[in-house]
Design a protein around this motif. Structure first.
Motif, PDB file in Angstrom:
ATOM      1  N   ARG A   8       0.977  -1.020  -0.007  1.00 55.44           N
ATOM      2  CA  ARG A   8      -0.003   0.135  -0.004  1.00 55.44           C
ATOM      3  C   ARG A   8       0.861   1.270  -0.094  1.00 55.44           C
ATOM      4  NH1 ARG A   8      -4.529  -0.329   4.594  1.00 55.44           N
ATOM      5  NH2 ARG A   8      -5.423  -1.887   3.152  1.00 55.44           N
ATOM      6  N   GLY A   9       1.334   1.881  -1.007  1.00 54.77           N
ATOM      7  CA  GLY A   9       2.228   2.969  -1.220  1.00 54.77           C
ATOM      8  C   GLY A   9       3.463   2.383  -0.830  1.00 54.77           C
ATOM      9  N   ASP A  10       3.962   2.877  -0.012  1.00 52.41           N
ATOM     10  CA  ASP A  10       5.499   2.528   0.429  1.00 52.41           C
ATOM     11  C   ASP A  10       5.642   1.559   1.538  1.00 52.41           C
ATOM     12  OD1 ASP A  10       6.557   4.118  -1.499  1.00 52.41           O
ATOM     13  OD2 ASP A  10       6.859   5.804  -0.061  1.00 52.41           O
ATOM     14  N   THR A  11       4.283   1.072   1.827  1.00 55.15           N
ATOM     15  CA  THR A  11       4.068   0.294   3.225  1.00 55.15           C
ATOM     16  C   THR A  11       3.883  -1.074   2.629  1.00 55.15           C
ATOM     17  OG1 THR A  11       3.278   2.002   4.416  1.00 55.15           O
ATOM     18  CG2 THR A  11       2.939  -0.061   5.322  1.00 55.15           C
ATOM     19  N   ALA A  12       4.838  -2.228   3.316  1.00 53.21           N
ATOM     20  CA  ALA A  12       4.481  -3.422   2.957  1.00 53.21           C
ATOM     21  C   ALA A  12       3.643  -3.952   4.104  1.00 53.21           C
ATOM     22  CB  ALA A  12       5.796  -4.193   2.801  1.00 53.21           C
ATOM     23  N   GLU A  13       2.510  -4.747   3.904  1.00 48.69           N
ATOM     24  CA  GLU A  13       1.854  -5.242   5.057  1.00 48.69           C
ATOM     25  C   GLU A  13       1.646  -6.715   4.646  1.00 48.69           C
ATOM     26  OE1 GLU A  13      -2.136  -3.704   4.753  1.00 48.69           O
ATOM     27  OE2 GLU A  13      -1.613  -1.535   5.160  1.00 48.69           O
ATOM     28  N   ILE A  14       1.614  -7.277   6.018  1.00 46.91           N
ATOM     29  CA  ILE A  14       1.562  -8.953   5.657  1.00 46.91           C
ATOM     30  C   ILE A  14       0.187  -9.288   6.942  1.00 46.91           C
ATOM     31  CG2 ILE A  14       3.274  -9.385   7.389  1.00 46.91           C
ATOM     32  CD1 ILE A  14       3.911 -11.620   5.252  1.00 46.91           C
ATOM     33  N   GLY A  15      -0.641  -9.983   6.461  1.00 42.95           N
ATOM     34  CA  GLY A  15      -1.507 -10.819   7.304  1.00 42.95           C
ATOM     35  C   GLY A  15      -1.161 -12.306   7.553  1.00 42.95           C
ATOM     36  N   LEU A  16      -1.124 -12.690   8.816  1.00 40.94           N
ATOM     37  CA  LEU A  16      -0.762 -13.826   9.164  1.00 40.94           C
ATOM     38  C   LEU A  16      -1.969 -14.802   9.815  1.00 40.94           C
ATOM     39  CD1 LEU A  16       2.641 -13.399  11.035  1.00 40.94           C
ATOM     40  CD2 LEU A  16       2.226 -13.993   8.722  1.00 40.94           C
ATOM     41  N   LEU A  17      -2.161 -15.838   9.529  1.00 43.54           N
ATOM     42  CA  LEU A  17      -3.255 -16.731   9.812  1.00 43.54           C
ATOM     43  C   LEU A  17      -2.779 -17.928  10.598  1.00 43.54           C
ATOM     44  CD1 LEU A  17      -6.174 -17.575   9.688  1.00 43.54           C
ATOM     45  CD2 LEU A  17      -5.656 -18.769   7.677  1.00 43.54           C
ATOM     46  N   GLY A  18      -2.861 -17.865  12.000  1.00 45.15           N
ATOM     47  CA  GLY A  18      -2.443 -18.577  13.135  1.00 45.15           C
ATOM     48  C   GLY A  18      -1.452 -17.926  14.093  1.00 45.15           C
ATOM     49  N   ALA A  19      -1.679 -18.234  15.311  1.00 41.26           N
ATOM     50  CA  ALA A  19      -1.211 -17.409  16.400  1.00 41.26           C
ATOM     51  C   ALA A  19      -0.177 -18.749  17.122  1.00 41.26           C
ATOM     52  CB  ALA A  19      -1.889 -16.860  17.381  1.00 41.26           C
ATOM     53  N   GLY A  20       0.141 -19.890  16.521  1.00 40.61           N
ATOM     54  CA  GLY A  20       0.913 -20.916  17.308  1.00 40.61           C
ATOM     55  C   GLY A  20       2.322 -20.418  17.104  1.00 40.61           C
ATOM     56  N   ILE A  21       3.290 -21.157  17.325  1.00 39.36           N
ATOM     57  CA  ILE A  21       4.530 -20.955  17.364  1.00 39.36           C
ATOM     58  C   ILE A  21       5.175 -20.480  16.043  1.00 39.36           C
ATOM     59  CG2 ILE A  21       5.512 -23.457  17.327  1.00 39.36           C
ATOM     60  CD1 ILE A  21       7.871 -22.533  19.127  1.00 39.36           C
ATOM     61  N   ILE A  22       4.616 -21.401  15.044  1.00 35.07           N
ATOM     62  CA  ILE A  22       5.185 -20.928  13.704  1.00 35.07           C
ATOM     63  C   ILE A  22       4.744 -19.312  13.152  1.00 35.07           C
ATOM     64  CG2 ILE A  22       4.766 -21.704  11.404  1.00 35.07           C
ATOM     65  CD1 ILE A  22       6.602 -23.310  12.883  1.00 35.07           C
ATOM     66  N   GLY A  23       3.194 -19.123  13.443  1.00 32.81           N
ATOM     67  CA  GLY A  23       2.786 -17.658  13.241  1.00 32.81           C
ATOM     68  C   GLY A  23       3.342 -16.634  13.936  1.00 32.81           C
ATOM     69  N   LEU A  24       3.816 -16.788  15.252  1.00 27.41           N
ATOM     70  CA  LEU A  24       4.287 -16.011  15.858  1.00 27.41           C
ATOM     71  C   LEU A  24       5.873 -15.568  15.542  1.00 27.41           C
ATOM     72  CD1 LEU A  24       2.376 -16.497  19.368  1.00 27.41           C
ATOM     73  CD2 LEU A  24       2.045 -14.583  17.853  1.00 27.41           C
ATOM     74  N   GLU A  43      -7.804 -19.045  17.858  1.00 24.30           N
ATOM     75  CA  GLU A  43      -7.455 -19.363  19.093  1.00 24.30           C
ATOM     76  C   GLU A  43      -6.064 -18.193  19.132  1.00 24.30           C
ATOM     77  OE1 GLU A  43      -9.328 -20.773  21.452  1.00 24.30           O
ATOM     78  OE2 GLU A  43     -10.544 -21.771  19.834  1.00 24.30           O
ATOM     79  N   ILE A  44      -6.092 -17.821  20.501  1.00 21.96           N
ATOM     80  CA  ILE A  44      -4.827 -16.763  21.055  1.00 21.96           C
ATOM     81  C   ILE A  44      -4.403 -17.360  22.254  1.00 21.96           C
ATOM     82  CG2 ILE A  44      -5.659 -14.905  19.569  1.00 21.96           C
ATOM     83  CD1 ILE A  44      -6.469 -13.666  22.254  1.00 21.96           C
ATOM     84  N   THR A  45      -3.254 -17.241  22.478  1.00 19.17           N
ATOM     85  CA  THR A  45      -2.633 -17.746  23.953  1.00 19.17           C
ATOM     86  C   THR A  45      -3.656 -17.259  24.978  1.00 19.17           C
ATOM     87  OG1 THR A  45      -0.585 -17.272  23.090  1.00 19.17           O
ATOM     88  CG2 THR A  45      -0.691 -16.911  25.354  1.00 19.17           C
ATOM     89  N   PRO A  46      -3.952 -18.196  25.818  1.00 14.89           N
ATOM     90  CA  PRO A  46      -3.172 -19.581  26.060  1.00 14.89           C
ATOM     91  C   PRO A  46      -3.964 -20.696  25.672  1.00 14.89           C
ATOM     92  CG  PRO A  46      -4.215 -18.755  28.161  1.00 14.89           C
ATOM     93  CD  PRO A  46      -4.671 -17.796  27.184  1.00 14.89           C
ATOM     94  N   HIS A  47      -4.649 -20.453  24.511  1.00 17.37           N
ATOM     95  CA  HIS A  47      -5.556 -21.584  23.831  1.00 17.37           C
ATOM     96  C   HIS A  47      -5.025 -22.308  22.743  1.00 17.37           C
ATOM     97  CE1 HIS A  47      -8.185 -20.674  27.326  1.00 17.37           C
ATOM     98  NE2 HIS A  47      -8.074 -19.077  26.714  1.00 17.37           N
ATOM     99  N   THR A  48      -3.860 -21.845  22.351  1.00 17.46           N
ATOM    100  CA  THR A  48      -3.200 -22.472  21.042  1.00 17.46           C
ATOM    101  C   THR A  48      -2.726 -23.666  21.314  1.00 17.46           C
ATOM    102  OG1 THR A  48      -1.041 -21.652  21.138  1.00 17.46           O
ATOM    103  CG2 THR A  48      -2.832 -20.288  19.959  1.00 17.46           C
ATOM    104  N   THR A  49      -2.605 -24.581  20.441  1.00 13.28           N
ATOM    105  CA  THR A  49      -1.746 -25.930  20.484  1.00 13.28           C
ATOM    106  C   THR A  49      -0.411 -25.745  21.070  1.00 13.28           C
ATOM    107  OG1 THR A  49      -3.169 -26.988  18.755  1.00 13.28           O
ATOM    108  CG2 THR A  49      -0.985 -28.075  19.309  1.00 13.28           C
TER     109      THR A  49
END
Length: 185
Positions: A8-24, A43-49
């Motif tokens: 978006r213009g000069d800004t790079a954006e990224i959306g991550l799907l997943g809040a486990g160790i891989i996503g975080l 699910e978010i901490t403390p409810h992720t695998t």
């Protein structure tokens, strides 16, 4: 974790799907490289695998072997400065077991085995029993998929029980893929 990217213009954006160790870990690495990161998760901490299932240090049931070996070695170097103290948790791995209720008989066997290895644990107060499911696939998928409209998806999933072992090195590869995509768009 699946990452969707756009500029978006000069800004790079990224959306991550997943809040486990891989996503975080991918999110932390991308933030450090200046990406704007948004995490979406059921699910978010403390409810992720990753919160519930104890970590295994071993490339457990995961392929492709050459890439997994490299990821495991690189992540191990990152963890090298960390020191494990005590016994933070105990895990079992059971194929095709999808029940989220703790198996009390199995829990009692685990306690006995731990006490046999570390006698000071005999009679220790058990704080609780949790079940974390580790869905996996035969091969980790870590690749970039260009999409129409100047977008892309980075697939990074299928780590199963090897997420802890591979997380940081896979996150570094996600950053490399994002950087390559961004440079060409």
């Amino acid at each position: 974790m699946i990452a969707t990217m756009k500029t978006r213009g000069d800004t790079a954006e990224i959306g991550l799907l997943g809040a486990g160790i891989i996503g975080l870990t991918a999110g932390l690495r991308l933030l450090a490289q200046g990406w704007r990161v948004v995490i979406y998760a059921r699910e978010i901490t403390p409810h992720t695998t990753s919160d519930i299932a104890a970590a295994l240090w071993f490339p457990y049931k995961v392929a492709p072997k050459a890439r997994v070996k490299k990821w495991a070695e690189n992540t191990r170097m990152i963890y090298g400065a960390m020191e494990q103290r005590g016994v933070p948790g105990v895990s079992t791995a059971q194929n095709d077991a999808w029940n989220l209720e703790p198996d009390q008989q199995l829990a009692a066997q685990i306690v006995l085995r731990c006490a046999a290895l570390r006698p000071e644990l005999a009679g220790a107060r058990i704080l609780g029993h949790l079940v974390g499911l580790r869905p996996g696939r035969p091969t980790v998928r870590l690749e970039l998929e260009p999409r129409p409209g100047g977008r892309a998806i980075i697939h990074d999933y299928g780590h199963g029980g090897a997420g802890f072992t591979l997380a940081w090195a896979c996150a570094d590869e996600v950053v490399d893929l994002a950087r390559e995509w961004s440079a060409s768009n």
